[in-house]
Every structure is written in C-alpha cells, then in structure tokens.
Design a protein around this motif. Structure first.
Motif, mmCIF file in Angstrom:
data_model
loop_
_atom_site.group_PDB
_atom_site.id
_atom_site.type_symbol
_atom_site.label_atom_id
_atom_site.label_comp_id
_atom_site.label_asym_id
_atom_site.label_seq_id
_atom_site.Cartn_x
_atom_site.Cartn_y
_atom_site.Cartn_z
ATOM 1 N N GLY A 178 -25.718 111.287 6.673
ATOM 2 C CA GLY A 178 -26.602 111.142 5.628
ATOM 3 C C GLY A 178 -27.815 110.480 6.249
ATOM 4 O O GLY A 178 -28.287 110.691 7.378
ATOM 5 N N ASP A 179 -28.643 109.544 5.290
ATOM 6 C CA ASP A 179 -29.848 109.028 5.881
ATOM 7 C C ASP A 179 -29.642 108.171 7.152
ATOM 8 O O ASP A 179 -28.747 107.316 7.053
ATOM 9 N N TYR B 274 -27.936 106.125 0.328
ATOM 10 C CA TYR B 274 -27.937 107.593 0.631
ATOM 11 C C TYR B 274 -27.319 108.035 1.940
ATOM 12 O O TYR B 274 -27.804 108.837 2.736
ATOM 13 N N HIS B 275 -26.234 107.346 2.233
ATOM 14 C CA HIS B 275 -25.664 107.599 3.429
ATOM 15 C C HIS B 275 -24.093 107.554 2.912
ATOM 16 O O HIS B 275 -23.842 106.947 1.977
ATOM 17 N N ARG C 246 -29.458 115.160 -10.441
ATOM 18 C CA ARG C 246 -29.264 115.796 -8.926
ATOM 19 C C ARG C 246 -27.806 116.452 -8.904
ATOM 20 O O ARG C 246 -27.340 116.592 -7.656
ATOM 21 N N GLN D 91 -25.012 115.034 -9.745
ATOM 22 C CA GLN D 91 -24.123 113.801 -9.334
ATOM 23 C C GLN D 91 -22.915 113.530 -10.359
ATOM 24 O O GLN D 91 -22.030 112.973 -10.102
ATOM 25 N N GLY E 67 -30.416 102.833 -6.911
ATOM 26 C CA GLY E 67 -31.108 103.877 -7.249
ATOM 27 C C GLY E 67 -31.785 103.654 -8.895
ATOM 28 O O GLY E 67 -31.217 102.713 -9.496
ATOM 29 N N ASP F 66 -28.899 119.568 -2.496
ATOM 30 C CA ASP F 66 -28.263 119.125 -3.677
ATOM 31 C C ASP F 66 -26.958 120.083 -3.917
ATOM 32 O O ASP F 66 -27.143 121.106 -3.765
ATOM 33 N N GLN G 224 -26.233 113.280 2.728
ATOM 34 C CA GLN G 224 -25.253 112.416 2.417
ATOM 35 C C GLN G 224 -23.874 113.167 1.885
ATOM 36 O O GLN G 224 -23.189 112.473 1.641
ATOM 37 N N GLU H 294 -27.325 108.490 -5.641
ATOM 38 C CA GLU H 294 -27.410 109.783 -6.605
ATOM 39 C C GLU H 294 -26.354 110.849 -6.152
ATOM 40 O O GLU H 294 -26.475 111.944 -6.304
ATOM 41 N N HIS H 295 -25.288 110.364 -5.455
ATOM 42 C CA HIS H 295 -24.026 111.107 -5.085
ATOM 43 C C HIS H 295 -22.782 110.412 -4.938
ATOM 44 O O HIS H 295 -22.753 109.070 -5.354
ATOM 45 N N ALA I 150 -26.997 114.402 -4.911
ATOM 46 C CA ALA I 150 -27.896 114.427 -4.265
ATOM 47 C C ALA I 150 -27.658 114.637 -2.640
ATOM 48 O O ALA I 150 -26.845 113.962 -2.184
#
Length: 428
Positions: free
Chosen positions: A306-307, A291-292, A212, A214, A191, A271, A263, A243-244, A258
């Motif tokens: 997630g993603d 992002y997962h 986000r 986080q 990120g 979020d 995710q 971001e998480h 996020a």
C-alpha cells in the motif's frame, strides 16, 4: 462478563476519579485517545503473560489495533486531561483483540477492574446495560457492541454507519436485528467517511460509506443497512482501513475497497468493490492502517503493501505511488503480531516492539527524523500488546503497565505536555 476492545473513542465512560496506578489487562487506541481495562488482582500479571503471547497472532489495533476504531476528529479534550479518568465498570472476563477477530486471539482473563480513558475524548458516555454485558465493543464515529450475539450501534451516522436504515445520529443504541449472531464488529477509524463491518457465522456484512467499494457488495453505493460482502463465507479475522477492508479466510488475506495506493495487495492500483486475494498464505495477523496493510505469516515474517509515502511499509526506498504487492520487511524476525496507525506500523517479536513509518511526532520511538523507513525498537521490555493512533504509540507490558510515546498535543500520552520520544508510563 466478557469485553473485547477495538480502538477507542472514550470507552464507556470517563467520569472523575483519583489517578492511581493499576495493572492493565486490555489496551485500546483510537485516533487521538486511549482506553484500558485495569485490574486490581494478581490475575493481571498472569493475564499479560498468557494473553500477550497470543495477542500478537490477532491483528489489529487496532487495531488493534486494536486496532482497531477511533474518535470523532472534532471531539473535545477530556475535562481533566492531567490524568486518565475512570469508568468504574466491572470488567469480569476481559477479552482483548488487537484490531481484528481471529482464532489465535488472547485467552480471556478473569479480573475485576475499571475502564480508564485519556486523550481526545468525547463527552462522557455512560455504559448502557447492554454495554455492561457486552462481549465486544468497537468505538469510532459509530460505536458498536455485541451483547449475547446481538449487534447494537450508536453515535455518528452521517454515512449510515450505524446500520439502522437512517442517517440520523443516535444517542441510544439501536439494534441490527438482521445480524443477531454477530461474532465480531469493527468501525473504520481513519478517513473523512465511515463504514462498519461485522463477521456473522463466517460471513462478512458491511454498511456505511461505499463510494470506494469498501462495502464489498459489488457496488459503490452508500448503505444504511448491512450488505453481505461477496465471496466470503469463512472469515476468521477482519480489519478496516480508511477506505478499505481486509479479512482472513483459510489463512489468506482478501481485501476490497480503495486500491489506488496498492492497499489491497492484489498487484493492481484500482478500487475493488468485491474481495480480491492477496498472494500470502498461513497469515496469523493482519492490520490495516490509513492507506496501507501489513500481515504476519507463520514463519514470523512481516509483509506490507500500500501507501509508502511515509515509510509505513518498512522499506528503505522512498515511493509515492504505493506498492500493490506484499513486501517482506527486513529487521524483524519471528514476529507474532502487527499493528497499524494512520501512517506508521509496529510489529511484535519476543516481547520487543519494532516500529517504522511516519515519525513527525516521534511515534516510532526515534528522534531526529520525520520518516523512519526501516524498523527501530523503542525502549520497552516485555510488550504483550501494541496500540497505534494517528501520531502516537502505546504498549501494554506483561506487568500490566501502559507506556506511550509520540504526539501529545491532545494528552494522548496520559497527561499534558510536549511530544515524547521516550516511552512514558501512564498513571491510571
């Protein structure tokens, strides 16, 4: 001395030295680089077997993944990329964590060794006295370590990720007096913005970028000093995505930050600025990728959410919106640990790796496809720990060898050359 390595920028120092084979006992993988602690005694073999069997039950990379904390994206290539460089640091007792803290981590290993790094490293960073006696180190844009319960950080500070109340970069470590009993710390790897979190007596504290949610403090504020994550009082594991963030408490995952790609695993695509529970129990290992997120439960099943755009959830059905609830992965049985890279994932079962997800550089160990949506096993035996970077993968074996495959544009595999689909042994 006790070390726990989480990710790697260029761990401690990367000074010149003759390349020679040693036995590794600890592996740390950043975005485009790798660091190991190596030993020169027979303890290294026992270390790999004893620590490796338990290492799977501790997330990360990232990680573990060591999970694990990465390196600045604009960092330069090591001066001598032809061979990893030695830090010459006495390792003493080595603890290895694969990307999250937890009760089921590997046992300490008694060994006298050195730190070696290769890949996309920063300028050599000489260890301070505090780092030499640190019990845990995590490196990313911010580099943090714990020394006798005191948490100190240095490095990039654009988003306040050092936690010292400023946004000034620091070449020398600054202490965080409010977190004197820190047990574990991790910085985000992937990120554009960065944040840091730590476990202190079961509570979780976060600082840095918070746009986000986080930081988990029920705001979207960016903070340059630690803020307590709401609702968590007995965390035993911690892992950070781009971001998480997620923790384990009582064997259940709780995530925040996020969530637009699912995710957070809470059946929503929004979020969250405070922890939300994931409907899993008896979780042994958890790892956040870009992002997962993936986790291993006590029955040996891998679950991901997630993603899914690059196949990183291990499901055969393509999807661009992400899956907000855990999906059980077929093709891996009796898993003990999981590690996550930017967009690929690996699980460990009985010394064998199984990988899936983004494969544009053969980072899952297979050629001919750019996305691998179901698990495939790279040709490595007796794996005890895995480390996943942005587009490459490394493994530590019970014999103390380190093998890497995937992208090699920044000498991530230990020496210059083309990307590799077959694992190559790194000399260090």
């Amino acid at each position: 001395m006790r070390f726990v390595l989480i990710g790697c920028g260029c761990l401690l120092a990367c000074s010149g030295g003759e390349s020679r084979e040693r036995s590794a006992v600890a592996l740390a993988v950043g975005i485009n680089d790798v660091c190991v602690i190596s030993g020169e005694t027979s303890a290294a073999e026992d270390a790999g077997q004893d620590a490796g069997q338990d290492a799977g039950q501790d997330a990360g990379q990232d990680a573990g993944s060591l999970e694990d904390a990465g390196v600045l994206e604009d960092a330069g290539l090591l001066e001598d990329a032809g061979s990893p460089e030695d830090a010459g640091v006495d390792a003493g007792l080595v603890d290895l964590d694969a990307g999250s803290s937890g009760d089921a981590g590997p046992a300490p290993v008694a060994v006298s060794g050195q730190v070696s790094c290769w890949g996309n490293g920063q300028s050599p960073l000489r260890p301070t006295d505090g780092m030499r006696s640190a019990s845990q180190i995590t490196l990313g844009a911010a580099r943090c370590f714990i020394d006798d319960g005191e948490l100190l950080c240095l490095g990039q500070n654009d988003d306040g990720e050092l936690g010292d109340g400023t946004t000034e970069d620091r070449e020398r470590a600054v202490g965080l007096p409010t977190l004197r009993r820190a047990e574990f710390v991790q910085t985000s790897r992937f990120g554009a913005q960065h944040f840091t979190c730590a476990i202190v007596e079961g509570e979780v504290w976060c600082w840095g970028a918070g746009d986000r949610g986080q930081l988990g403090d029920r705001t979207t504020d960016t903070r340059s000093t630690p803020a307590r994550v709401r609702g968590i009082s007995a965390a035993t594991a911690l892992t950070l995505g781009a971001e998480h963030a997620c923790v384990l408490e009582g064997g259940q995952p709780f995530c925040w930050g996020a969530g637009t790609l699912g995710q957070l695993g809470n059946d929503m695509l929004f979020d969250q600025d405070a922890p939300v529970g994931v409907e899993l129990t008896d979780v042994l290992s958890i790892a956040a990728g870009g992002y997962h997120t993936c986790a291993v439960t006590s029955d040996g099943i891998v679950h991901c959410w997630g993603d899914s755009s690059q196949g990183q959830l291990g499901v055969a059905i393509p999807g661009d919106d992400g899956f907000p609830t855990p999906i059980a992965i077929f093709g891996v049985a009796d898993a003990v640990s999981v590690a996550a890279g930017a967009a690929h994932t690996c699980a460990l079962s009985a010394g064998t790796m199984f990988c899936w997800g983004a494969n544009d550089a053969a980072q899952t160990g297979e050629s001919g496809v750019t996305v691998r949506r179901t698990p495939v096993s790279p040709e490595i035996a007796n794996v005890v720990q895995m480390g996943l970077g942005a587009r490459f993968t490394c493994a530590l074996t019970s014999e103390g060898a380190v093998l890497c495959f995937g992208a090699n544009d920044l000498a991530q595999l230990g020496s210059p050359g083309a990307d590799r689909v077959r694992p190559q042994t790194v000399r260090f």
